[in-house]
Design a protein around this motif. Sequence first.
Motif, PDB file in Angstrom:
ATOM      1  N   ILE A  52      66.325 -61.561  -1.169  1.00 43.30           N
ATOM      2  CA  ILE A  52      66.748 -62.721  -1.391  1.00 43.30           C
ATOM      3  C   ILE A  52      65.082 -63.396  -1.091  1.00 43.30           C
ATOM      4  CG2 ILE A  52      68.408 -63.148   0.862  1.00 43.30           C
ATOM      5  CD1 ILE A  52      66.227 -63.307   2.938  1.00 43.30           C
ATOM      6  N   ALA A  53      64.434 -64.822  -1.143  1.00 43.02           N
ATOM      7  CA  ALA A  53      63.437 -65.336  -1.325  1.00 43.02           C
ATOM      8  C   ALA A  53      62.384 -65.082   0.125  1.00 43.02           C
ATOM      9  CB  ALA A  53      63.170 -66.338  -2.292  1.00 43.02           C
ATOM     10  N   GLY A  54      61.238 -64.785  -0.624  1.00 48.58           N
ATOM     11  CA  GLY A  54      60.372 -65.199   0.858  1.00 48.58           C
ATOM     12  C   GLY A  54      60.431 -66.078   1.248  1.00 48.58           C
ATOM     13  N   MET A  55      59.871 -66.245   2.670  1.00 51.01           N
ATOM     14  CA  MET A  55      59.951 -67.872   2.682  1.00 51.01           C
ATOM     15  C   MET A  55      58.708 -69.089   3.366  1.00 51.01           C
ATOM     16  SD  MET A  55      62.032 -70.879   4.123  1.00 51.01           S
ATOM     17  CE  MET A  55      63.721 -70.070   4.491  1.00 51.01           C
ATOM     18  N   PRO A  56      58.626 -69.880   2.960  1.00 49.18           N
ATOM     19  CA  PRO A  56      57.611 -70.121   3.240  1.00 49.18           C
ATOM     20  C   PRO A  56      57.094 -70.903   4.424  1.00 49.18           C
ATOM     21  CG  PRO A  56      58.287 -70.843   0.558  1.00 49.18           C
ATOM     22  CD  PRO A  56      58.776 -70.547   2.258  1.00 49.18           C
ATOM     23  N   ASN A  57      56.151 -70.596   5.537  1.00 46.26           N
ATOM     24  CA  ASN A  57      56.129 -71.253   6.576  1.00 46.26           C
ATOM     25  C   ASN A  57      55.045 -72.602   6.215  1.00 46.26           C
ATOM     26  OD1 ASN A  57      55.072 -71.362   9.101  1.00 46.26           O
ATOM     27  ND2 ASN A  57      55.340 -69.292   9.769  1.00 46.26           N
ATOM     28  N   LEU A  58      55.639 -74.152   6.750  1.00 42.86           N
ATOM     29  CA  LEU A  58      54.310 -74.824   6.414  1.00 42.86           C
ATOM     30  C   LEU A  58      53.866 -75.223   7.012  1.00 42.86           C
ATOM     31  CD1 LEU A  58      55.762 -77.465   7.695  1.00 42.86           C
ATOM     32  CD2 LEU A  58      57.212 -77.745   4.984  1.00 42.86           C
TER      33      LEU A  58
ATOM     34  N   THR B  15      66.189 -85.383   0.734  1.00 44.50           N
ATOM     35  CA  THR B  15      64.768 -86.004   1.365  1.00 44.50           C
ATOM     36  C   THR B  15      64.828 -84.149   1.527  1.00 44.50           C
ATOM     37  OG1 THR B  15      64.812 -87.902   2.913  1.00 44.50           O
ATOM     38  CG2 THR B  15      62.741 -86.192   3.210  1.00 44.50           C
ATOM     39  N   PRO B  16      62.901 -84.103   0.646  1.00 44.15           N
ATOM     40  CA  PRO B  16      62.997 -82.314   0.665  1.00 44.15           C
ATOM     41  C   PRO B  16      62.621 -82.026   1.893  1.00 44.15           C
ATOM     42  CG  PRO B  16      61.828 -83.678  -1.569  1.00 44.15           C
ATOM     43  CD  PRO B  16      62.574 -84.727  -0.438  1.00 44.15           C
ATOM     44  N   TRP B  17      63.031 -80.382   2.772  1.00 46.45           N
ATOM     45  CA  TRP B  17      62.028 -80.338   3.443  1.00 46.45           C
ATOM     46  C   TRP B  17      61.704 -78.978   3.654  1.00 46.45           C
ATOM     47  CZ3 TRP B  17      65.478 -76.852   6.899  1.00 46.45           C
ATOM     48  CH2 TRP B  17      67.242 -76.521   6.329  1.00 46.45           C
ATOM     49  N   GLY B  18      61.094 -78.308   4.911  1.00 45.22           N
ATOM     50  CA  GLY B  18      60.948 -76.628   5.655  1.00 45.22           C
ATOM     51  C   GLY B  18      60.772 -76.318   5.883  1.00 45.22           C
ATOM     52  N   ILE B  19      60.498 -75.136   6.808  1.00 44.43           N
ATOM     53  CA  ILE B  19      60.028 -74.972   8.484  1.00 44.43           C
ATOM     54  C   ILE B  19      58.668 -74.260   8.435  1.00 44.43           C
ATOM     55  CG2 ILE B  19      62.643 -74.440   9.149  1.00 44.43           C
ATOM     56  CD1 ILE B  19      61.874 -71.668   8.079  1.00 44.43           C
ATOM     57  N   GLY B  20      58.212 -74.537   9.727  1.00 51.24           N
ATOM     58  CA  GLY B  20      57.132 -73.810   9.921  1.00 51.24           C
ATOM     59  C   GLY B  20      58.015 -73.180  11.765  1.00 51.24           C
ATOM     60  N   SER B  21      56.658 -72.113  12.202  1.00 57.07           N
ATOM     61  CA  SER B  21      56.581 -72.215  13.543  1.00 57.07           C
ATOM     62  C   SER B  21      55.663 -72.560  14.130  1.00 57.07           C
ATOM     63  CB  SER B  21      56.387 -70.115  13.573  1.00 57.07           C
ATOM     64  OG  SER B  21      55.037 -70.396  12.151  1.00 57.07           O
ATOM     65  N   ASP B  22      54.567 -73.473  13.859  1.00 57.39           N
ATOM     66  CA  ASP B  22      53.836 -74.709  14.614  1.00 57.39           C
ATOM     67  C   ASP B  22      53.282 -73.765  15.576  1.00 57.39           C
ATOM     68  OD1 ASP B  22      52.941 -76.874  15.646  1.00 57.39           O
ATOM     69  OD2 ASP B  22      55.017 -77.814  15.383  1.00 57.39           O
ATOM     70  N   SER B  23      53.177 -73.794  17.282  1.00 54.20           N
ATOM     71  CA  SER B  23      52.593 -73.211  17.443  1.00 54.20           C
ATOM     72  C   SER B  23      53.111 -71.759  18.043  1.00 54.20           C
ATOM     73  CB  SER B  23      53.458 -73.998  19.561  1.00 54.20           C
ATOM     74  OG  SER B  23      54.589 -74.254  19.309  1.00 54.20           O
ATOM     75  N   HIS B  24      54.511 -70.905  17.068  1.00 51.14           N
ATOM     76  CA  HIS B  24      54.284 -69.923  17.000  1.00 51.14           C
ATOM     77  C   HIS B  24      54.837 -69.218  18.618  1.00 51.14           C
ATOM     78  CE1 HIS B  24      52.155 -70.346  13.395  1.00 51.14           C
ATOM     79  NE2 HIS B  24      51.058 -70.387  14.711  1.00 51.14           N
ATOM     80  N   ILE B  25      55.726 -69.856  19.516  1.00 45.13           N
ATOM     81  CA  ILE B  25      56.561 -69.234  20.329  1.00 45.13           C
ATOM     82  C   ILE B  25      57.435 -68.344  19.627  1.00 45.13           C
ATOM     83  CG2 ILE B  25      56.098 -71.232  22.313  1.00 45.13           C
ATOM     84  CD1 ILE B  25      58.829 -71.990  21.005  1.00 45.13           C
TER      85      ILE B  25
ATOM     86  N   ALA C 117      57.059 -76.625  -1.802  1.00 46.68           N
ATOM     87  CA  ALA C 117      56.431 -78.225  -2.388  1.00 46.68           C
ATOM     88  C   ALA C 117      55.334 -78.198  -1.153  1.00 46.68           C
ATOM     89  CB  ALA C 117      57.503 -79.073  -2.300  1.00 46.68           C
ATOM     90  N   ALA C 118      55.627 -77.868  -0.545  1.00 51.61           N
ATOM     91  CA  ALA C 118      54.333 -78.217   0.386  1.00 51.61           C
ATOM     92  C   ALA C 118      53.570 -77.129   1.278  1.00 51.61           C
ATOM     93  CB  ALA C 118      55.071 -78.459   2.119  1.00 51.61           C
ATOM     94  N   CYS C 119      53.686 -76.224  -0.371  1.00 49.64           N
ATOM     95  CA  CYS C 119      52.097 -75.440   0.071  1.00 49.64           C
ATOM     96  C   CYS C 119      51.388 -76.243  -1.052  1.00 49.64           C
ATOM     97  CB  CYS C 119      52.923 -73.551  -0.086  1.00 49.64           C
ATOM     98  SG  CYS C 119      53.580 -72.735   0.714  1.00 49.64           S
TER      99      CYS C 119
END
Length: 478
Positions: free
Chosen positions: A66-72, A336-346, A393-395
């Motif tokens: 599978i593709a690597g996931m960008p963490n935005l 609407t384009p969207w992606g995911i991020g781990s933000d505060s990394h909990i 796109a966010a990267c």
Amino acid sequence: MASLGEPTLQQAQAHPQQQALFCPLALLPDGWQRNVLLRWDDTGRLIEVSAGSSCGTARQAAGPVIAGMPNLHSHAFQRAMAGLTEVMGSPSDSFWSWRKLMYRFAQRLQPEHLEAIARHLYIEMLKAGYTSVCEFHYLHHAPGGLPYADRAELALRLMQAAADVGIGMTLLPVLYQYGGFGGQPSSGEQARFISSPDELLALRERLLQALPENPMRRYGVAPHSLRAVSPQGLEELVIGLRRQRGGHDAPVHIHIAEQWREIQDCLAWCGQRPVQLLLSLQEVDGRWCLIHATHMDQAEYQALAASGAVVGLCPTTEANLGDGIIDAGQLLHSRTPWGIGSDSHIAINPRSELRLLEYGQRLHHRRRNVLASEAAPATADRLFIQAVAGGAAACGRAVAGLAVGQQADFVILDGDDVNLADRSPAQLLSALVFCEHDGQPIRDVHVGGRRVVSAGQHPLQDQARRAYRDTMADLLKE
């Protein structure tokens, strides 16, 4: 800090003798395909993605690919806070009380602490299947607010950590001017963050000189939020960015509409909601990423969809902070384009973000598979493919999946994992995302065609773990 001239993981590893991989099963942007041949060039860009191929002399993947996931969205230093704020400070605990604790923690961080935290974090990301990260970097100065001799000291620490471990990086130096809407004074606890548009742009220029952009790294900017940046400061930043090298299409990220109080304060100040205000101030387009955007009205959803901007969703952090739940169904329906991020990394796991995104909708709407559609009935497949595209796109980098012209960022799943073995392609991502696994169901991770995780292990993980533990012992001392 290691010298910027020292070899990184990418520089030290030789290119594979065979810059090709045969995948008996691979997830392409249009769905699962069998017998896929991947080939990439010396820059790590895919030059062939052919389904229905034969193996030939190419190495064969040991599991589905599978593709690597960008963490935005990442605040690297906050990984060291995980679990430290889960005791009630007052009956009205909220994002705002958490923020005070975060500010206090940030005061203790030294440059070597930040680098150790980031290095360990980025290895955790790679092992979880994130192959790129957008670092929303607002910790600029020494404790008390005095600049370092090199104003890019902390930014370069993050870049070094990313280069060491082999993860793609979009660094977003953050403009932080004020303590609230209308130019309210900042607090002493915010002194390490504060800068002017000119200072922020000078920091980006310093980074471009020290480490020029390449396929593995990109520099954008991040006005922190509309409460922390004035309309004039935002305009100066965006205009100045366009004048810099690579600035005309550089990513611009901003926190927005995360909390109800933010909505109320913005309305009280100017009579507009945050997303509405931003769209009135700037020509927002596809290079913008609006982080959270949790609380929007119907008009804002429609206007944001028309802009082409990406929405950055961070479900585990948003849940941890009690932010609220976005209407993700409306977001997807409007394309609407969207992606995911781990933000505060909990949590550092793209599957956790996707799972919670869907489960939040199920709890709210009291039904299942809310984010599936008639055209895409497999929820996990739809979410994963869209999150990769929006994250890329966010990267601002070519990391939009397994397609010619994109970077060879991919993950080889463990085909022997008890929860993945014998699954059909139609069932595979559902088992990956919606089944809790005992450990990581990931075998190998490649970034730009280079293997950075092998059999679930990263070559620097033990060293990074020791440095991280030493850092935590130092930070947690009374």
